[in-house]
Design a protein around this motif. Structure first.
Motif, PDB file in Angstrom:
ATOM      1  N   UNK A  23      22.079 -30.372  46.919  1.00 22.93           N
ATOM      2  CA  UNK A  23      23.066 -31.014  47.799  1.00 22.93           C
ATOM      3  C   UNK A  23      24.296 -30.150  48.053  1.00 22.93           C
ATOM      4  N   UNK A  24      24.535 -29.151  47.202  1.00 22.53           N
ATOM      5  CA  UNK A  24      25.754 -28.354  47.359  1.00 22.53           C
ATOM      6  C   UNK A  24      25.519 -26.949  47.865  1.00 22.53           C
ATOM      7  N   UNK A  25      24.272 -26.606  48.236  1.00 20.54           N
ATOM      8  CA  UNK A  25      23.934 -25.230  48.614  1.00 20.54           C
ATOM      9  C   UNK A  25      23.339 -25.193  50.016  1.00 20.54           C
ATOM     10  N   UNK A  93      32.536 -13.296  52.835  1.00 24.29           N
ATOM     11  CA  UNK A  93      33.191 -14.443  52.209  1.00 24.29           C
ATOM     12  C   UNK A  93      33.870 -15.321  53.249  1.00 24.29           C
ATOM     13  N   UNK A  94      34.454 -14.696  54.265  1.00 25.08           N
ATOM     14  CA  UNK A  94      35.127 -15.463  55.312  1.00 25.08           C
ATOM     15  C   UNK A  94      34.122 -16.260  56.144  1.00 25.08           C
ATOM     16  N   UNK A  95      33.043 -15.619  56.546  1.00 23.49           N
ATOM     17  CA  UNK A  95      32.043 -16.284  57.387  1.00 23.49           C
ATOM     18  C   UNK A  95      31.331 -17.394  56.625  1.00 23.49           C
ATOM     19  N   UNK A  96      30.861 -17.080  55.432  1.00 24.95           N
ATOM     20  CA  UNK A  96      30.100 -18.090  54.700  1.00 24.95           C
ATOM     21  C   UNK A  96      30.997 -19.156  54.074  1.00 24.95           C
ATOM     22  N   UNK A  97      32.259 -18.803  53.870  1.00 25.84           N
ATOM     23  CA  UNK A  97      33.212 -19.821  53.442  1.00 25.84           C
ATOM     24  C   UNK A  97      33.419 -20.866  54.534  1.00 25.84           C
ATOM     25  N   UNK A  98      33.494 -20.397  55.792  1.00 26.83           N
ATOM     26  CA  UNK A  98      33.645 -21.345  56.897  1.00 26.83           C
ATOM     27  C   UNK A  98      32.361 -22.147  57.108  1.00 26.83           C
ATOM     28  N   UNK A  99      31.218 -21.510  56.961  1.00 19.19           N
ATOM     29  CA  UNK A  99      29.958 -22.250  57.094  1.00 19.19           C
ATOM     30  C   UNK A  99      29.856 -23.333  56.023  1.00 19.19           C
ATOM     31  N   UNK A 100      30.286 -23.008  54.807  1.00 16.40           N
ATOM     32  CA  UNK A 100      30.275 -24.010  53.735  1.00 16.40           C
ATOM     33  C   UNK A 100      31.167 -25.193  54.108  1.00 16.40           C
ATOM     34  N   UNK A 101      32.345 -24.899  54.646  1.00 16.66           N
ATOM     35  CA  UNK A 101      33.259 -25.965  55.045  1.00 16.66           C
ATOM     36  C   UNK A 101      32.661 -26.808  56.163  1.00 16.66           C
ATOM     37  N   UNK A 105      29.136 -28.143  52.255  1.00 16.39           N
ATOM     38  CA  UNK A 105      28.495 -27.646  51.049  1.00 16.39           C
ATOM     39  C   UNK A 105      29.516 -26.981  50.120  1.00 16.39           C
ATOM     40  N   UNK A 106      29.147 -26.870  48.851  1.00 14.01           N
ATOM     41  CA  UNK A 106      30.010 -26.220  47.874  1.00 14.01           C
ATOM     42  C   UNK A 106      29.968 -24.701  48.010  1.00 14.01           C
ATOM     43  N   UNK A 107      28.780 -24.165  48.354  1.00 17.48           N
ATOM     44  CA  UNK A 107      28.612 -22.722  48.449  1.00 17.48           C
ATOM     45  C   UNK A 107      27.485 -22.410  49.431  1.00 17.48           C
ATOM     46  N   UNK A 108      27.666 -21.344  50.187  1.00 14.82           N
ATOM     47  CA  UNK A 108      26.648 -20.896  51.127  1.00 14.82           C
ATOM     48  C   UNK A 108      26.297 -19.445  50.840  1.00 14.82           C
ATOM     49  N   UNK A 109      25.081 -19.056  51.225  1.00 14.46           N
ATOM     50  CA  UNK A 109      24.647 -17.696  50.965  1.00 14.46           C
ATOM     51  C   UNK A 109      23.788 -17.149  52.082  1.00 14.46           C
ATOM     52  N   UNK A 110      23.329 -15.918  51.876  1.00 11.06           N
ATOM     53  CA  UNK A 110      22.501 -15.238  52.860  1.00 11.06           C
ATOM     54  C   UNK A 110      21.235 -14.735  52.179  1.00 11.06           C
ATOM     55  N   UNK A 111      20.121 -14.724  52.952  1.00  7.53           N
ATOM     56  CA  UNK A 111      18.856 -14.210  52.426  1.00  7.53           C
ATOM     57  C   UNK A 111      18.135 -13.460  53.531  1.00  7.53           C
TER      58      UNK A 111
END
Length: 272
Positions: A23-25, A93-101, A105-111
């Protein structure tokens, strides 16, 4: 934010889609901008010029509209890069921080498996010296080759050169990050044999509680489960895939893998 690194056919998609059931990812579909941005930063030292080009690059990639636009608009990309630290880590960090917001979600990542091929450039521009969390999944190259032989997009003759790429790229990342608190090594074989234990390690690494939902194959990868390259995503964790290469792979290819990727096979515990 975090990045999930791994060679193609090493379980990166299974890993990612299991994490996405938490739920947080959130991890979007594969992107194509990280390595190009790294190369751009590596050749343009003037941040005021680089920033504009990076913004244009990200929103102009062929996959932006489908992969990132639903979660971060072009104006938001420009906005967050305007206040980002002038580094690749700062940009991510800026891009995925905004995507998380935006996704709650608590945290977002890339794969994106292709980024492992650019590991030296990512290191040169400082990503491996940042505090970005790095998840690294490794699969026995013999198992990787067995899987690659079953996908239509694998280039002809890939068995000749891929074991060397697997050896170099995975060793480079591991040797650069080993012992760092923001690095977690995961074996594909552990993920499929003990998914609860493996995923609990990951959520602890990311600072989140484990959730049973991550084990639910019925909800895993609703979009990708009909893709010919990912049909097993809808299945339970298949423990037999850890050793299926023994009966599926040509003995000559097995020997070639063991000869050309000896060092990494030893480091990651696949041979003694």
């Amino acid at each position: 934010m975090f990045i999930l690194f791994g060679s193609p056919r090493s379980g990166t998609t299974l890993f990612k889609e299991s994490l996405n059931l938490h739920s947080g990812i959130f991890i979007p579909h594969q992107t194509t901008f990280i390595s190009p941005v790294a190369h751009l930063i590596g050749c343009i030292s003037d941040w005021s010029k680089a920033q504009t080009l990076i913004t244009q690059l990200i929103v102009s990639t062929d996959d932006y509209r489908e992969v990132l636009a639903p979660y971060i608009s072009p104006s938001e990309v420009e906005e967050v890069l305007g206040s980002a630290k002038p580094t690749l880590a700062g940009i991510l960090q800026a891009i995925y921080g905004r995507i998380a917001r935006n996704t709650g979600k608590s945290i977002c990542g890339d794969k994106t498996p292709d980024d492992l091929l650019s590991i030296r450039k990512l290191e040169q521009v400082g990503l491996l010296h940042s505090d970005v969390k790095l998840l690294h999944i490794v699969r026995d190259v013999r198992g990787v080759m067995s899987s690659l032989k079953n996908v239509i997009w694998a280039p002809e003759g890939i068995e000749e050169y891929f074991p060397r790429l697997w050896n170099y790229t995975n060793l480079h990342l591991h040797n650069a990050m080993r012992g760092r608190p923001n690095y977690l090594l995961m074996h594909y074989e552990d993920l499929i044999s003990n998914p609860q234990g493996a995923l609990a390690r990951v959520t602890d690494f990311l600072g989140l509680p484990f959730e049973e939902a991550m084990l639910d194959n019925n909800k895993r990868a609703p979009v990708l489960r009909n893709d010919a390259s990912h049909l097993n995503l809808a299945q339970p964790f298949l423990n037999d895939r850890a050793t299926s290469w023994k009966s599926e792979l040509d003995p000559q290819i097995i020997k070639h893998c063991e000869t050309t990727a000896t060092e990494a096979l030893q480091v990651f515990g696949y041979i003694s």
